[in-house]
Design a protein around this motif. Structure first.
Motif, PDB file in Angstrom:
ATOM      1  N   LYS A 150      -9.252  -6.173  -6.544  1.00  0.00           N
ATOM      2  CA  LYS A 150      -8.663  -5.482  -5.401  1.00  0.00           C
ATOM      3  C   LYS A 150      -7.158  -5.670  -5.309  1.00  0.00           C
ATOM      4  CE  LYS A 150     -12.924  -5.892  -2.688  1.00  0.00           C
ATOM      5  NZ  LYS A 150     -13.538  -6.417  -1.432  1.00  0.00           N
ATOM      6  N   CYS A 156      -3.484   3.487 -12.256  1.00  0.00           N
ATOM      7  CA  CYS A 156      -2.936   4.641 -11.556  1.00  0.00           C
ATOM      8  C   CYS A 156      -2.041   5.454 -12.484  1.00  0.00           C
ATOM      9  CB  CYS A 156      -2.082   4.188 -10.364  1.00  0.00           C
ATOM     10  SG  CYS A 156      -2.913   3.086  -9.202  1.00  0.00           S
ATOM     11  N   ARG A 165      -6.324   8.533  -9.867  1.00  0.00           N
ATOM     12  CA  ARG A 165      -5.646   7.740  -8.844  1.00  0.00           C
ATOM     13  C   ARG A 165      -4.144   8.039  -8.977  1.00  0.00           C
ATOM     14  NH1 ARG A 165      -7.441   3.357 -10.472  1.00  0.00           N
ATOM     15  NH2 ARG A 165      -9.416   3.435  -9.395  1.00  0.00           N
ATOM     16  N   ILE A 225      -1.550   8.836  -3.182  1.00  0.00           N
ATOM     17  CA  ILE A 225      -0.930   7.583  -2.765  1.00  0.00           C
ATOM     18  C   ILE A 225       0.591   7.753  -2.732  1.00  0.00           C
ATOM     19  CG2 ILE A 225      -0.676   5.118  -3.270  1.00  0.00           C
ATOM     20  CD1 ILE A 225      -3.280   5.404  -4.987  1.00  0.00           C
ATOM     21  N   LYS A 240       0.901   3.816   3.876  1.00  0.00           N
ATOM     22  CA  LYS A 240      -0.487   3.880   3.438  1.00  0.00           C
ATOM     23  C   LYS A 240      -1.019   5.283   3.703  1.00  0.00           C
ATOM     24  CE  LYS A 240      -5.104   1.896   4.193  1.00  0.00           C
ATOM     25  NZ  LYS A 240      -5.705   3.156   4.720  1.00  0.00           N
ATOM     26  N   ASP A 264      -6.837   4.792   0.429  1.00  0.00           N
ATOM     27  CA  ASP A 264      -7.441   3.457   0.461  1.00  0.00           C
ATOM     28  C   ASP A 264      -6.573   2.438  -0.263  1.00  0.00           C
ATOM     29  OD1 ASP A 264      -9.625   4.345   1.902  1.00  0.00           O
ATOM     30  OD2 ASP A 264     -10.882   4.662   0.119  1.00  0.00           O
ATOM     31  N   ASP A 265      -5.812   2.913  -1.265  1.00  0.00           N
ATOM     32  CA  ASP A 265      -4.936   2.046  -2.055  1.00  0.00           C
ATOM     33  C   ASP A 265      -3.509   2.131  -1.529  1.00  0.00           C
ATOM     34  OD1 ASP A 265      -6.388   1.857  -5.276  1.00  0.00           O
ATOM     35  OD2 ASP A 265      -7.286   2.858  -3.567  1.00  0.00           O
ATOM     36  N   TYR A 320       0.505   1.174  -2.897  1.00  0.00           N
ATOM     37  CA  TYR A 320       1.228   0.967  -4.153  1.00  0.00           C
ATOM     38  C   TYR A 320       2.678   0.667  -3.809  1.00  0.00           C
ATOM     39  CZ  TYR A 320       2.206   1.879  -9.146  1.00  0.00           C
ATOM     40  OH  TYR A 320       2.552   1.769 -10.483  1.00  0.00           O
ATOM     41  N   ALA A 341      -5.687  -1.788   3.707  1.00  0.00           N
ATOM     42  CA  ALA A 341      -5.901  -1.187   2.391  1.00  0.00           C
ATOM     43  C   ALA A 341      -7.066  -1.865   1.670  1.00  0.00           C
ATOM     44  CB  ALA A 341      -4.639  -1.293   1.559  1.00  0.00           C
ATOM     45  N   LYS A 342      -7.779  -1.083   0.872  1.00  0.00           N
ATOM     46  CA  LYS A 342      -8.885  -1.633   0.094  1.00  0.00           C
ATOM     47  C   LYS A 342      -8.422  -2.209  -1.240  1.00  0.00           C
ATOM     48  CE  LYS A 342     -12.473   1.359   2.050  1.00  0.00           C
ATOM     49  NZ  LYS A 342     -13.523   2.373   1.747  1.00  0.00           N
ATOM     50  N   ARG A 343      -7.310  -1.664  -1.763  1.00  0.00           N
ATOM     51  CA  ARG A 343      -6.746  -2.153  -3.020  1.00  0.00           C
ATOM     52  C   ARG A 343      -5.227  -2.100  -2.929  1.00  0.00           C
ATOM     53  NH1 ARG A 343     -11.223   0.429  -5.082  1.00  0.00           N
ATOM     54  NH2 ARG A 343     -10.134   2.412  -4.859  1.00  0.00           N
ATOM     55  N   TRP A 398      -1.628  -2.266  -5.398  1.00  0.00           N
ATOM     56  CA  TRP A 398      -0.970  -2.245  -6.697  1.00  0.00           C
ATOM     57  C   TRP A 398       0.492  -2.571  -6.436  1.00  0.00           C
ATOM     58  CZ3 TRP A 398      -4.388  -0.876 -10.668  1.00  0.00           C
ATOM     59  CH2 TRP A 398      -5.581  -0.303 -10.250  1.00  0.00           C
TER      60      TRP A 398
END
Length: 326
Positions: A85, A188, A216, A241, A256, A259-260, A262, A293-295, A297
């Protein structure tokens, strides 16, 4: 004529595995420049190599198109969610000025990536921006990745800087074939726009319309006009994203839209040279934790003096300490 910022980027690109001789020469570490004449000669050689790369990109894109069309006959999968994650790494790993700082001075260059891979589980590949990757190059990335290692791939400038998303629907799909080749090692796609591209409803719609929802997709803007609620809402609707960018003269804001989240760390007052303090990075961790956020980067592009290495390690430590998304 390239802007000074863009020219600086040209000299900083990385990943040499699977590249052509022209690309490898551009990426290879160079000895320090000692005279103005040597500097001018190197600039001229680099400009010549860059021109050759650009001329080759159309041909490489056409070849990848053929590969994609052949693969589509059997059906293409969506980009898998990836393992983990929290993904923290550097924007590139092959920098001559890391030799003796991050890479042991006596370590052969063909062992640099394994050394990087021991410390980080992801990398943002910048070389594809300058030179459209061949299928053979992507397969090399696969071979050098162990279980759980994830690549984020910066999309070729042919799409983002040369054509600027004008009539590039097919090119975007062709470049997306890289995700099918990488499978679980795919993170991504990063689409970076130049600073000269300012917000307009038409440009925004053109970009979002061309993004493949199976991927992604991350879009990084370099002009502050894009930090706008209208833009954010359209990104949310498209499932894209919006890249949060820590860079000079850009909004210091975590955005945001999916879900991700960056984040690219370039430096706060000067591109590529800033050394982020623990307090600055802790602030970003707090924002990300609060975002839901779920993930995440996060990649460090402040490669000068190897600041990216220690800053990425600090951010990873802070995430673990605060148990973010565990």
């Amino acid at each position: 004529m390239l802007s000074s910022q863009y020219a600086g980027n040209v000299s900083r690109w990385s990943e040499v595995a699977g590249l052509t001789n022209v690309e490898r020469e551009t990426a290879d570490p160079q000895p320090p420049v000692t005279t103005a004449e040597e500097l001018e000669a190197r600039k001229a050689r680099r400009a010549e190599r860059r021109q050759k790369q650009r001329e080759a990109n159309d041909l490489r894109a056409a070849k990848m198109h053929d590969h994609r069309m052949a693969a589509e006959r059997t059906g293409l999968p969506e980009t898998p969610p990836g393992k983990g994650k929290v993904h923290v790494g550097c924007s590139g790993w092959y920098y001559w000025h890391w030799n003796g700082r991050f890479y042991p001075a006596d370590l052969p260059r063909n062992q640099w990536f394994p050394h990087y891979r021991e410390r980080f589980r992801t990398v943002e590949l910048n070389a594809p921006f300058y030179s459209w990757p061949t299928v053979a190059a992507v397969k090399t990335w696969l071979r050098q990745a162990d279980d759980g290692f994830v690549y984020t791939v910066k999309v070729c400038e042919l799409i983002t800087h040369i054509k600027r998303f004008e009539g590039t629907d097919e090119l975007v799909r062709d470049f997306g074939y890289i995700a099918d080749l990488l499978g679980a090692h795919m993170g991504c796609f990063l689409f970076q726009l130049p600073p000269s591209v300012r917000y307009s409803p038409e440009t925004l719609d053109s970009i979002l319309h061309q993004l493949d929802p199976r991927r992604r997709n991350v879009v990084e803007f370099r002009h502050k006009s894009w930090w706008d609620d209208t833009v954010f809402k359209k990104f949310e609707a498209a499932g894209a994203i919006f890249c949060s960018t820590s860079g000079p003269r850009l909004p210091d804001q975590l955005v945001k839209t999916a879900d991700d989240v960056y984040v690219r760390f370039h430096g706060t007052k000067q591109w590529y040279r800033h050394d982020y303090s623990d307090e600055e990075l802790s602030d970003w961790v707090d924002r990300i934790k609060a975002s839901g956020a779920k993930r995440v980067w996060a990649y460090f592009n402040n490669d000068r003096d190897a600041n990216a290495i220690k800053n990425a390690e600090t951010l990873s430590r802070l995430f673990k300490a605060q148990k973010v998304m565990r």
